[in-house]
Each structure stands twice: as C-alpha cells, then as structure tokens.
Design an enzyme around this catalytic site. Sequence first.
Site, PDB file in Angstrom:
ATOM      1  N   LYS A   1      27.071  48.115  42.499  1.00  0.00           N
ATOM      2  CA  LYS A   1      27.248  46.744  43.008  1.00  0.00           C
ATOM      3  C   LYS A   1      28.160  46.737  44.235  1.00  0.00           C
ATOM      4  CE  LYS A   1      30.640  44.288  41.088  1.00  0.00           C
ATOM      5  NZ  LYS A   1      31.714  43.662  41.824  1.00  0.00           N
ATOM      6  N   ASN A   2      29.262  47.492  44.149  1.00  0.00           N
ATOM      7  CA  ASN A   2      30.242  47.416  45.242  1.00  0.00           C
ATOM      8  C   ASN A   2      29.829  48.192  46.490  1.00  0.00           C
ATOM      9  OD1 ASN A   2      31.721  45.690  43.709  1.00  0.00           O
ATOM     10  ND2 ASN A   2      33.322  47.165  43.157  1.00  0.00           N
TER      11      ASN A   2
ATOM     12  N   ARG B   1      34.339  36.639  45.692  1.00  0.00           N
ATOM     13  CA  ARG B   1      35.297  36.908  46.765  1.00  0.00           C
ATOM     14  C   ARG B   1      34.722  37.861  47.829  1.00  0.00           C
ATOM     15  NH1 ARG B   1      38.963  34.186  44.514  1.00  0.00           N
ATOM     16  NH2 ARG B   1      37.476  34.335  42.835  1.00  0.00           N
TER      17      ARG B   1
ATOM     18  N   CYS C   1      42.085  34.865  42.016  1.00  0.00           N
ATOM     19  CA  CYS C   1      41.134  34.993  40.916  1.00  0.00           C
ATOM     20  C   CYS C   1      41.851  35.563  39.717  1.00  0.00           C
ATOM     21  CB  CYS C   1      39.925  35.834  41.309  1.00  0.00           C
ATOM     22  SG  CYS C   1      40.230  37.580  41.315  1.00  0.00           S
TER      23      CYS C   1
ATOM     24  N   ARG D   1      44.462  38.284  45.820  1.00  0.00           N
ATOM     25  CA  ARG D   1      43.337  38.748  46.623  1.00  0.00           C
ATOM     26  C   ARG D   1      43.217  38.097  48.009  1.00  0.00           C
ATOM     27  NH1 ARG D   1      38.421  40.296  42.926  1.00  0.00           N
ATOM     28  NH2 ARG D   1      38.273  41.886  44.524  1.00  0.00           N
ATOM     29  N   PRO D   2      44.270  38.243  48.823  1.00  0.00           N
ATOM     30  CA  PRO D   2      44.216  37.717  50.188  1.00  0.00           C
ATOM     31  C   PRO D   2      43.278  38.545  51.077  1.00  0.00           C
ATOM     32  CG  PRO D   2      46.218  39.005  49.878  1.00  0.00           C
ATOM     33  CD  PRO D   2      45.521  38.972  48.545  1.00  0.00           C
ATOM     34  N   ILE D   3      42.936  38.006  52.255  1.00  0.00           N
ATOM     35  CA  ILE D   3      42.132  38.790  53.211  1.00  0.00           C
ATOM     36  C   ILE D   3      42.853  38.895  54.556  1.00  0.00           C
ATOM     37  CG2 ILE D   3      39.863  38.377  52.133  1.00  0.00           C
ATOM     38  CD1 ILE D   3      39.370  36.335  54.462  1.00  0.00           C
ATOM     39  N   ASP D   4      44.191  38.795  54.495  1.00  0.00           N
ATOM     40  CA  ASP D   4      44.972  38.833  55.731  1.00  0.00           C
ATOM     41  C   ASP D   4      44.727  40.107  56.550  1.00  0.00           C
ATOM     42  OD1 ASP D   4      46.281  39.912  53.368  1.00  0.00           O
ATOM     43  OD2 ASP D   4      47.974  40.397  54.662  1.00  0.00           O
ATOM     44  N   LEU D   5      44.465  41.225  55.873  1.00  0.00           N
ATOM     45  CA  LEU D   5      44.289  42.478  56.623  1.00  0.00           C
ATOM     46  C   LEU D   5      42.945  42.503  57.361  1.00  0.00           C
ATOM     47  CD1 LEU D   5      45.813  44.917  53.972  1.00  0.00           C
ATOM     48  CD2 LEU D   5      46.928  43.892  55.965  1.00  0.00           C
TER      49      LEU D   5
ATOM     50  N   ASP E   1      39.147  49.675  38.499  1.00  0.00           N
ATOM     51  CA  ASP E   1      37.974  49.085  37.842  1.00  0.00           C
ATOM     52  C   ASP E   1      37.633  49.775  36.518  1.00  0.00           C
ATOM     53  OD1 ASP E   1      37.773  47.269  39.853  1.00  0.00           O
ATOM     54  OD2 ASP E   1      36.127  48.257  40.908  1.00  0.00           O
TER      55      ASP E   1
ATOM     56  N   ILE F   1      47.142  48.497  41.547  1.00  0.00           N
ATOM     57  CA  ILE F   1      46.359  47.881  42.623  1.00  0.00           C
ATOM     58  C   ILE F   1      46.426  46.352  42.574  1.00  0.00           C
ATOM     59  CG2 ILE F   1      44.073  47.792  43.741  1.00  0.00           C
ATOM     60  CD1 ILE F   1      45.279  50.628  43.697  1.00  0.00           C
TER      61      ILE F   1
ATOM     62  N   ARG G   1      27.848  39.665  36.205  1.00  0.00           N
ATOM     63  CA  ARG G   1      28.094  39.768  37.650  1.00  0.00           C
ATOM     64  C   ARG G   1      27.929  41.204  38.124  1.00  0.00           C
ATOM     65  NH1 ARG G   1      33.371  37.117  39.929  1.00  0.00           N
ATOM     66  NH2 ARG G   1      32.423  38.189  41.683  1.00  0.00           N
TER      67      ARG G   1
HETATM   68  N1  EPU Z   1      44.993  43.161  49.835  1.00  0.00           N
HETATM   69  C1  EPU Z   1      45.832  42.485  50.672  1.00  0.00           C
HETATM   70  N2  EPU Z   1      45.324  41.972  51.838  1.00  0.00           N
HETATM   71  C2  EPU Z   1      44.020  42.129  52.191  1.00  0.00           C
HETATM   72  C3  EPU Z   1      43.150  42.824  51.328  1.00  0.00           C
HETATM   73  C4  EPU Z   1      43.674  43.333  50.156  1.00  0.00           C
HETATM   74  O1  EPU Z   1      47.011  42.321  50.384  1.00  0.00           O
HETATM   75  O2  EPU Z   1      43.628  41.636  53.257  1.00  0.00           O
HETATM   76  C5  EPU Z   1      45.509  43.709  48.575  1.00  0.00           C
HETATM   77  C6  EPU Z   1      44.870  43.096  47.334  1.00  0.00           C
HETATM   78  O3  EPU Z   1      45.487  41.901  46.962  1.00  0.00           O
HETATM   79  C7  EPU Z   1      45.028  44.197  46.311  1.00  0.00           C
HETATM   80  C8  EPU Z   1      44.925  45.474  47.150  1.00  0.00           C
HETATM   81  O4  EPU Z   1      45.162  45.080  48.499  1.00  0.00           O
HETATM   82  O5  EPU Z   1      46.313  44.134  45.739  1.00  0.00           O
HETATM   83  C9  EPU Z   1      43.593  46.174  47.073  1.00  0.00           C
HETATM   84  O6  EPU Z   1      42.563  45.236  47.275  1.00  0.00           O
HETATM   85  P1  EPU Z   1      41.169  45.619  47.945  1.00  0.00           P
HETATM   86  O7  EPU Z   1      41.037  44.840  49.208  1.00  0.00           O
HETATM   87  O8  EPU Z   1      41.024  47.094  48.017  1.00  0.00           O
HETATM   88  O9  EPU Z   1      40.156  45.046  46.891  1.00  0.00           O
HETATM   89  P2  EPU Z   1      38.771  44.388  47.255  1.00  0.00           P
HETATM   90  O10 EPU Z   1      38.236  45.077  48.432  1.00  0.00           O
HETATM   91  O11 EPU Z   1      38.900  42.918  47.259  1.00  0.00           O
HETATM   92  C10 EPU Z   1      37.260  46.028  45.912  1.00  0.00           C
HETATM   93  C11 EPU Z   1      36.258  45.906  44.800  1.00  0.00           C
HETATM   94  C12 EPU Z   1      36.994  45.587  43.505  1.00  0.00           C
HETATM   95  C13 EPU Z   1      37.994  46.712  43.238  1.00  0.00           C
HETATM   96  C14 EPU Z   1      38.946  46.886  44.435  1.00  0.00           C
HETATM   97  C15 EPU Z   1      39.895  48.032  44.290  1.00  0.00           C
HETATM   98  C16 EPU Z   1      34.279  45.134  45.939  1.00  0.00           C
HETATM   99  C17 EPU Z   1      33.312  44.050  46.175  1.00  0.00           C
HETATM  100  N3  EPU Z   1      35.303  44.867  45.127  1.00  0.00           N
HETATM  101  O12 EPU Z   1      37.909  44.772  45.983  1.00  0.00           O
HETATM  102  O13 EPU Z   1      36.017  45.553  42.477  1.00  0.00           O
HETATM  103  O14 EPU Z   1      38.733  46.428  42.089  1.00  0.00           O
HETATM  104  O15 EPU Z   1      38.182  47.076  45.631  1.00  0.00           O
HETATM  105  O16 EPU Z   1      39.207  49.217  44.108  1.00  0.00           O
HETATM  106  O17 EPU Z   1      34.118  46.226  46.438  1.00  0.00           O
HETATM  107  C18 EPU Z   1      35.101  44.895  40.432  1.00  0.00           C
HETATM  108  O18 EPU Z   1      34.047  45.458  40.771  1.00  0.00           O
HETATM  109  O19 EPU Z   1      35.307  44.494  39.256  1.00  0.00           O
HETATM  110  C19 EPU Z   1      36.145  44.693  41.416  1.00  0.00           C
HETATM  111  C20 EPU Z   1      37.118  43.793  41.270  1.00  0.00           C
END
Ligand code: EPU
Length: 426
Positions: free
Chosen positions: A22-23, A96, A120, A125-129, A308, A330, A400
């Site tokens: 999925k990811n 997200r 969530c 789960r911010p997207i600031d980066l 995960d 994480i 999901r």
């Molecule tokens: N983070 C920030 N700022 C950002 C992005 C992330 O602070 O702009 C933080 C997050 O809050 C978190 C950490 O960085 O504490 C890691 O988050 P990451 O961005 O890596 O997670 P993600 O990309 O949102 C993906 C998977 C998740 C998986 C994580 C970690 C997808 C669609 N989702 O999420 O999968 O847990 O990486 O490996 O690829 C799941 O499948 O159940 C799932 C939640």
Amino acid sequence: MDKFVVRGGNPLLGTIKVSGAKNSALPCMAAAILTEDEVILENIPQVRDIETERKLLEAMGATCELGYGRAQHRTTIQCAVLSDPEAKYEIVKTMRASSLVLGPLVARTGMARVAVPGGCAIGGRPIDLHLKGLELMGANITQEHGYIEARTERLKGAHILFDKITVTGTEDLLMAAVLADGETVMENCAQEPEVTDLAAMLAGMGAQIQGAGSSTIRVQGVSKLHGVKHRINPDRIEAGTFLVAGAISGGDLNVDCCNPQHLAAVIAKLEECGVRLDVGKDSIRVRSEGKLKAADMATVEYPGFPTDMQAQFMALATQCEGTSVVTENIFENRFMHVSELSRMGANIKVDGRTATVRGKTPLQSAAVMCSDLRASASLVLAALIADGETILDRVYHIDRGYERIEEKLRGVGAQIRRMGEVFGKR
Ligand code: EPU
C-alpha cells in the site's frame, strides 16, 4: 460498520500470499500526475486507501481505472488534463497520504491546493518538512482556510537537508524534483523500500535519480516525463504481520510472494524471540515449536525495526516468556492497541514512549475496538490465540491497508469471519 468475529486456538498451516505494498502504491499513483501519458501499475493491493487515492486523482480530472477480474491488481491512470489541482479536505481527512500529491502537482501544473491534514490516532503528523522543501525549490506557500496553496512558474533544483527523516516527505519532494529546473540534492532522506520503489518507477518515466535507498538522493530535473508500466513491491508490513500470525499461533506457515530482504530487522527480532524461520528467495516459512522468549525492541527508520510492525510485535511479546521493553521512536502516540490488548489479559505498562510487556499471559476473548490500521492487525493476532470468540469493531481501519485479511487468514485455518452490523436499527 463491519466487525470481525475471531475464534482463537487454531494454528495457521499452509501458504498465505502477500499483496503489493500500500505504501508504495500510494506514492506511485501520485507519480502518475507527473505525465500526460498513461501509467500502468501492477500488483496494486485492493485496499480502501487505494480507492481513496483513485477518488482523489479523479476529482482532479485524471482517469483512474482500478482493474477487476483477472486484472484486479492492475491500475491504469492517465492525467492528460488536471483541471482541478486540489486535494479536498473530505479526502485528506480520511487519508493523510493525500499530501503526496502536493509535490507532483506543483511540478506539473505550477500550482497545488491541499487541505492541511489534521492529527490522527497515532500522532500529530505535520507536513512542515514537505513545505520547507518546496519553498527551497522556489514555491510560494500560503495557508488559508485550512488549505495549503503552493505556486511557482517552475520549480528550481535545491539543496534540501531534512531536519527529520520522513518517508512521504522524501517521496513528495522526490516527485517535485524530477521535473524541477536543475539539480536537487536531498540529504537525510528516508531509505525505506517504498522510496526505492517510487524512484524505480520515476526512472522508468525518464527521471534521472541517483542514490534512492540511501540517505542522499541526487536528482537532475528533466522537462518532461513519459508513461510507464511498473510493478509494485510486495508489502513488507503485511508479510511481517503474517510472520507474527504464524509464530503466535504455533503454526507452520509459508509466507509467499514477499521480499525477505525488506524484512531483515523483523526476521532478526523474531529469531531472537525463538521463532524458527526458513528464508527463501521470495517466501519465508515460519514455525514456532518451542517456547517464545522475550526480546526488547525499538522502532527506527529503515533498515531498523518498522514502527508499522510495533503493534503486531507487541501482541507476540504477550506470548513470550519474560519481559519485553518496546520503545516507539517514530510516532508520539502509537500505543492505542495497549488498552485493548490489556482488556484481553495482556500485562503491559506504558510510560511515555516505552511499553513494558510481561509475558507469557493467556489471552481471553473480548469485544475490542480497532483504533488505527496496525493496532487493528495486532488485535487480530491476539484474537487468533484468545480463548473464545473475540469481536473486533471498526475493522474499516484494517480494510485501509490489508487486502481481505480475513479471507487470507481463513485460507490457512484461522476461524475468522466478517459480519455487518449485528444490531438492526430500532
Ligand atoms: N514529521 C514531521 N514533519 C513532516 C513529516 C513528518 O515532523 O513534515 C514527523 C512525523 O510526525 C513522525 C516522523 O516525522 O513523527 C516520521 O513521519 P513520516 O513522515 O516518515 O511518516 P509518513 O510519511 O506520514 C509513512 C507511512 C506510515 C509509516 C511512516 C513511518 C505512508 C503512506 N505512510 O508515513 O504508514 O508509519 O511512514 O514509517 O507511507 C501505516 O501504513 O500504517 C502507516 C502509518
């Protein structure tokens, strides 16, 4: 709302097949935005999030056909015209990962509007980066009424150093960089197999990328990308979940169509617990004959133990002799399964990011509530060995990301069935 009814006690025997990841599928579908041509994706899992992404792409003007019958795992996407480059709140709030369209939309159309994802069940789960990276590439970012808008004539190559490792952040900016003007160097990137899978697809579309799968990725932007046919990697988390299912149930299970190389940390940890694994080229046989031993585990970015798989490992830890200390590094709030596992008889104490599991405790059936995708998987695993009939509520969470998990598990001997609403309306 669907529920699962699980009667515990059967060891899982036979072969269970792993679906596509999925990811990986989610960013690869978003990557179709980068070209006017047709993109064909194979080994797409039939899960709810994929259907959500189809809706997201279609709302923008794309055509997205999810296969059926013999072609049920093939998806054909064409983004010839993107009349409405926007990810609406109604969709983003349910998934997200919708923010993955941000980078490719700005790169292709010069503009994107994406609803700000809220928090969530597993954390903020911010997207600031993602946004910081796009700004460095020259996009003008504004936020209004819960939407982020990114605009630019054309993105420029940039030097991006991620403050923190982010999987979808790396993927989002990689998709932006492939059509940017000049070279982009990204450091402290996520090294997950899903990033490598996306990079392979982009390379097939004509992108020039070096270093995907390592912490530094270099991209030479090109002016146009073309269509591609790409096969999605097997789902390492689904595979890991089945490995735990085999081990916890005391079964003899062949987990087929997986990539063992992506599961090294999970395999090592299960072996530490005393689980017997025979690793083949694209399958793993799991057996657990003797006693399981406790082991400490801490989640880390790939190639470390995946967050995960934390909830599923915790279900196993309840059946290991001794104390296992589980640390979640994480996400800030990823222990929602603990209270439900405790209601089934587990002995788990949480202190901040650490959970201490004391085993082995017999598990009893109960009515339990799924809170997020992986937490639900851990409850299914616990239910497989619980004494009696467990009812899992809100299994839409599991739908999901797991393709017909109840059918797959039933195929190897589990007693699990789905039921619709039990109580009719008065
Ligand atoms: N983070 C920030 N700022 C950002 C992005 C992330 O602070 O702009 C933080 C997050 O809050 C978190 C950490 O960085 O504490 C890691 O988050 P990451 O961005 O890596 O997670 P993600 O990309 O949102 C993906 C998977 C998740 C998986 C994580 C970690 C997808 C669609 N989702 O999420 O999968 O847990 O990486 O490996 O690829 C799941 O499948 O159940 C799932 C939640």
